[in-house]
Enzyme design. Structure first.
Site, PDB file in Angstrom:
ATOM      1  N   HIS A  46     -17.780  -3.753  -8.565  1.00  0.00           N
ATOM      2  CA  HIS A  46     -17.694  -2.513  -8.178  1.00  0.00           C
ATOM      3  C   HIS A  46     -18.725  -1.878  -9.322  1.00  0.00           C
ATOM      4  CE1 HIS A  46     -14.609  -2.890  -5.128  1.00  0.00           C
ATOM      5  NE2 HIS A  46     -14.104  -3.552  -5.936  1.00  0.00           N
TER       6      HIS A  46
ATOM      7  N   ASN B 270     -10.708  -0.829  -0.173  1.00  0.00           N
ATOM      8  CA  ASN B 270     -11.892  -1.155   0.228  1.00  0.00           C
ATOM      9  C   ASN B 270     -12.359  -0.414   1.737  1.00  0.00           C
ATOM     10  OD1 ASN B 270     -12.935  -2.831  -1.734  1.00  0.00           O
ATOM     11  ND2 ASN B 270     -12.037  -4.689  -0.886  1.00  0.00           N
TER      12      ASN B 270
ATOM     13  N   TYR C 287      -6.984  -4.957 -13.358  1.00  0.00           N
ATOM     14  CA  TYR C 287      -7.674  -3.777 -13.421  1.00  0.00           C
ATOM     15  C   TYR C 287      -7.595  -3.082 -14.636  1.00  0.00           C
ATOM     16  CZ  TYR C 287      -9.348  -3.763  -8.322  1.00  0.00           C
ATOM     17  OH  TYR C 287     -10.032  -3.867  -7.200  1.00  0.00           O
TER      18      TYR C 287
END
Length: 485
Positions: free
Chosen positions: A54, A127, A337
């Protein structure tokens, strides 16, 4: 209006910003030129480590407005009443390419949304596809390595891409999405967003529900063919960034309608396939879409680096009434994350304006670290519990507890009666028109035909045959024709 004065980082005025200090006219540069050294040193450090995935992204601010009553399913305050608005920040991205890649490429798109709620920030990472390639996070680094640049050749290799997929039959469903017509969105405005994972909602009575998020674009779905994508990427690598920026600047504010699928928690154990498997969707006939609200983007960031590149999203940022599910990929991302941002931005990245709460304040005992700005009041205690009126726990869990049983160890996901790696891929293929099928087959064959090992090709063909006989035959014939050329 008086002329602003250029200063050094410490605020001292700069006398000359055009000429470095030297030992005489034409002489060597002096080490004592503090402004020059500071300027060059800062320039060397303008870039931070890019995201491994990303990396290439665009973003915008907006708001989410509740349009339908969902209090029967969740006690989340920002969803508590029709008409309530919450400020948001949405970051779009490609997945596999680097920061310098193009927008109009065949790749899933990230759809990461931050709600600045009165109970803290809620991050929803997803997504533009409702499924993913794998179902266990332990496979994620290997999967991404197979899709990124090869260490030797320095470019993406079909052998690596398809060899991994040959050993991951559960990827067949997402491959069908990726290689189909929606694999290259025409813009970020013209694609859907999905939470993809299964999450838990808990209402005020403590009843638990599992949910899936669907953000349906109100601009309509628009996609590019492989040829159109290649042409646009060559003309303007920043095509999607340009489109988003200019649309909002013109006042054409993109919007999405949020729907959720809701499964009572008690139904999960006996559902015909594992409802926490990220490679599968819940059929709408089983759990229909229920409207929740509207997401609108209406303000561009003032600084892309500060607000898009430094935006940090983590699915473990929950608020009361929303929590995790046993989705194994989600469980892995709850750690990964946040840890990625601690590495990229530092442990105090949550104090950056784009990441800090806006409708409330963070109040805890975290302290110090690189770039700390949350200095505690003089004499305040930095431990808990204490006797000095510091912040204290509420005793109120964010979501309902999840029941667990059995022995610790490495386990495959529990098998439900209709669990299968290929059935939903076949269902998706059979929903396509004849022209869509032709384009899908051509896109798959274009990549698979470049693989050098016959056994890898055969393993992948077996997956498409297992999904649908016609699907497999068409791909096999197309691959054979390309390899014989």
């Amino acid at each position: 209006m008086p002329q602003r004065v250029l200063t050094t980082e410490s605020g001292a005025p700069v006398a000359d910003n055009q000429n470095s200090a030297t030992a005489g006219v034409g002489g060597p540069i002096l080490l004592q030129d503090q402004h020059l050294l500071e300027k060059l040193a800062r320039f060397n450090r303008e870039r931070i480590p890019e995201r491994v995935v990303h990396a290439r992204g665009s973003g915008a601010y907006g708001y989410f407005e509740v349009t339908d009553d969902v209090t029967g399913f969740t006690s989340a305050d920002f969803l508590s009443e029709v008409g309530k608005k919450t400020e948001t920040f949405l970051r779009f991205s490609t997945v596999a390419d680097s920061l310098g890649g193009a927008d109009a490429v065949r790749d899933p798109r990230g759809f990461a949304l931050k709600f600045y709620t009165e109970e803290g920030n809620y991050d929803l990472v997803g997504n533009n596809t409702p499924v993913f390639f794998i179902k266990d996070p332990i496979k994620f680094p290997d999967f991404i390595h197979s899709q990124k640049r090869d260490p030797f050749t320095g470019k993406q290799e079909a052998d690596n891409v398809w060899d991994f997929w040959a050993h991951a039959p559960e990827a067949t469903h997402q491959i069908t999405w990726l290689m189909g017509d929606r694999g290259i969105p025409a813009s970020y405005r013209h694609m859907n967003g999905y939470g993809s994972h299964t999450y838990q909602w808990t209402n005020a009575q403590g009843e638990a529900f599992f949910v899936k998020y669907h953000f349906k674009t109100n601009q309509g779905i628009r996609s590019l063919s492989a040829e159109q994508g290649a042409e646009l990427a060559g003309q303007d690598a920043n095509s999607h960034q340009t489109d988003l920026l200019q649309a909002i600047e013109r006042g054409v504010n993109p919007s999405w309608t949020l729907y959720v699928q809701v499964m009572p928690a008690a139904e999960a154990a006996d559902y015909r396939f594992n409802p926490f498997d990220l490679t599968k969707v819940w059929p709408h006939k089983d759990y229909p879409l229920q409207r929740v609200g509207r997401l609108v983007l209406d303000r561009n960031p003032d600084n892309v680096f500060a607000e898009v590149e430094q935006a940090a999203f983590s699915p473990n940022n929950f608020v009361p009434g929303i929590g995790p599910s046993p989705d194994k990929m989600l469980q892995g991302r709850l750690f990964a994350y946040a840890d990625a941002h601690r590495y990229r931005l530092g442990v105090n990245h949550t104090q950056l304006p784009v990441n800090a709460p806006k409708a409330t304040e963070a109040d805890n005992y975290g302290r110090d670290g690189l770039m700390a700005t949350n200095a505690q009041a003089r004499g305040a205690k930095n431990y808990e519990p204490n006797s000095y009126d510091g912040p204290a726990e509420t005793g109120r869990p964010l979501a309902a507890p999840l029941a667990v049983s059995g022995h610790t160890g490495t386990h495959e996901a529990p098998a439900h009666t209709k669990d299968d790696d290929f059935f939903q891929a076949g269902e998706l293929y059979r929903l396509m028109s004849e022209d869509e099928k032709k384009r899908l087959v051509a896109n798959i064959a274009g990549g698979l035909s470049q693989v050098t090992r016959d056994d890898v090709v055969e393993k992948n063909l077996a997956h498409f045959h297992a999904a649908d006989t016609d699907y497999g035959k068409r791909v096999e014939d197309a691959v054979r024709a390309l390899r014989e050329d």
